[in-house]
Scaffold this motif. Structure first.
Motif: not given
Length: 565
Positions: A299-300, A302-307, A481, A484
């Protein structure tokens, strides 16, 4: 540099996953090792209990003759030669032993007896008179016992240092060789035939029951087996049949019962079952912790990737919107300077300059409005005023206002608007923005076939609006996406078209704020179809609206004929 950071992130993710897997594997191994150690310990404990049972059986025969070791056999031999009887001390021991039901009798055979099988009468201890008397006996059992003892003592006598030796003829009898240590000779033999019925029914079987109990209670089954006759003599759990395949180890009896042995099978011990249950619980907790840690790590990541992707899209958006804002401003500034300097005096050129300034100002206004819409959506400040609306009328009005523009762009507009649709509660300004953005996208991303299809119909409790084109379509990887913020499908759409990645995000936000839902079907190079569904308004909602927003009767009848008619 960007690629290097991406590679490092993937390497760290892989290292984290490997570390979690390694730690989990070590913990699982430790849990199983601890469980197996506990099971092995339980089995060893059971084996010790079986060995203790075998020792206890041997001691059961020996115990009645405790104290014989301390007696003077030389004195006993001398007394016997003189009187034909034993000393009072030895008679006391024999009296105690004779009361034990495990023996069928106590017989004495002098060592100088040559042919035991021909003897009709043996000297037998009589408990009533506390003397040796002549009585018949079982020649084969008594003589076999004495014969075995005599053979054994011939081997042992040279280095034997005790005044007696107990020797068993399997389960048939127990013989005690009385040794005169002064001249290293055997004085005689006490032979006790075994009471088999008592031994099995009154001692071995009850002792097995008491010590081990049933299979369910102890987790172990013990069979007493005669291997020469292939027969089960006794069992700790008679309800469990003997099976050679179940036997996990055997225990012999020390110095006695040569034809018998204990066969042992381990089943589900309560302690082992508890260990298995504890192991299962620990594995569940460990599994939950494993998936929690792994999920948190992924999760972290993927979150970092998305951020990171969002930051990149924002950076691209800022660069793009800066350019887009500067372009109309530069055009208007140049046209204004030319007009201000008086360089343009031709009416047609004046009109062209005016149209140019007007179109660029409209373009600038639309961009600013989009930015404001996004800002309002982010801060939940969108002013949504729901009111009863006939979507067919509202949609027809929009088409009429923009038909000329669509035609100028070279598009064929096909409409299918049903007159039989119920009222919905929406914000009209929001609807204008929604349909406007969808139409703008259909025009912007059109292919060779310039076609736009608009349809409106009611399906059950929903009013369904579709906007369809035959343009470039949306790649499958981008479908999830497209709603978004700042997202634009790479390569296919952004290469030849200008945009900020805000339109569909605004559309989705406004649709949901108006209580609707939006979906899309698309295929590359074949076009897209956006479907919006609004729920039909409840009569109570319409009534509440008109009670709080009174209107003139003529207008009420015109706009809401279905409600008041």
């Amino acid at each position: 540099m960007k690629k290097n950071f991406s590679t490092i992130r993937w390497i760290l993710l892989a290292a984290g996953i490997v570390a979690i897997l390694g730690l989990t594997g070590m913990n699982v191994y430790s849990l199983y090792a601890l469980r197996n150690q506990s099971i092995d310990s339980q089995k060893e404990n059971k084996k010790l209990q079986v060995a203790e049972f075998a020792d206890k059986a041997r001691n059961r025969f020996r115990t009645p003759f405790n104290g014989l070791l301390s007696k003077d056999i030389e004195k006993l031999e001398e007394t016997y030669r003189q009187t034909g009887q034993f000393t009072p001390e030895v008679f006391t021991i024999l009296q105690n032993a004779a009361s034990d039901s495990i023996y069928e009798g106590i017989y004495f055979i002098p060592a100088n007896t040559t042919n035991c099988q021909n003897i009709d009468l043996f000297q037998k201890y009589d408990a009533t008179s506390n003397r040796l008397i002549m009585a018949p006996g079982k020649n084969d059992i008594i003589c076999d016992g004495m014969g075995m003892a005599r053979t054994r003592m011939r081997v042992l006598m040279e280095e034997y240092n005790y005044n007696n030796k107990i020797i068993f003829d399997t389960h048939r009898s127990m013989t005690i060789a009385l040794v005169n240590l002064k001249d290293d000779s055997v004085f005689g033999y006490l032979t006790m035939p075994t009471n088999m019925e008592y031994l099995i029914s009154s001692y071995l079987q009850p002792t097995l029951d008491q010590k081990f109990g049933t299979e369910q209670n102890s987790g172990i089954t013990v069979w007493l087996r005669d291997w020469t006759k292939e027969k089960i003599i006794a069992s700790s759990d008679p309800s469990t049949s003997y099976d050679r395949q179940k036997v996990q180890f055997t225990q012999k009896f020390p110095d006695l019962f040569d034809d018998w042995y204990l066969a042992v099978a381990f089943t589900t011990d309560p302690m082992i079952a508890a260990s298995n249950k504890t192991l299962f619980k620990n594995l569940i907790v460990l599994g939950a912790a494993f998936f929690l840690l792994l999920g948190a790590l992924i999760f972290m990541f993927i979150t970092a990737q998305r951020e990171r992707e969002l930051a990149e899209r924002q950076a691209g958006f800022l660069a793009n919107v800066t350019h887009e804002l500067k372009t109309p401003l530069a055009v208007m500034q140049a046209a204004g300077e030319n007009l201000a300097d008086g360089r343009v005096d031709n009416k047609e050129r004046l009109k062209a300059y005016g149209n140019h300034i007007h179109s660029e100002s409209i373009r600038l206004r639309k961009m600013i409005e989009k930015l404001l819409d996004v800002a309002k959506a982010d801060t939940n400040q969108s002013l949504i005023e729901l009111q009863p609306v006939h979507l067919n009328t509202q949609l027809q009005k929009y088409i009429e206002e923009h038909a000329e523009f669509i035609k100028e762009k070279g598009f064929t507009l096909e409409t299918s608007i049903s007159d039989d649709v119920d009222i919905v509660m929406i914000d009209t300004d929001s609807f204008e923005t929604i349909i406007g953005n969808l139409m703008e996208n259909a025009i912007k991303y059109s292919g060779d076939e310039k076609y736009i299809g608009i349809s409106l119909e009611q399906k059950g409790s929903k009013v369904e609006l579709r906007v369809k084109d035959r343009g470039l379509g949306i790649p499958k990887k981008s479908m999830k996406h497209i709603f978004e913020k700042f997202y634009r499908a790479e390569d296919v759409l952004t290469a030849n078209t200008k945009g900020h990645g805000l339109g569909l995000s605004i559309v989705k936000n406004l649709v949901e704020q108006n209580g609707g839902e939006i979906s899309v079907r698309s295929e590359e190079n074949k076009g897209s179809c956006f479907t919006i569904r609004f729920p039909v308004a409840h009569e109570s909602d319409i009534e509440e609206y008109y009670l709080s927003n009174p209107v003139e009767p003529d207008k009420l009848t015109q706009d809401s004929s279905e409600y008041v008619g």
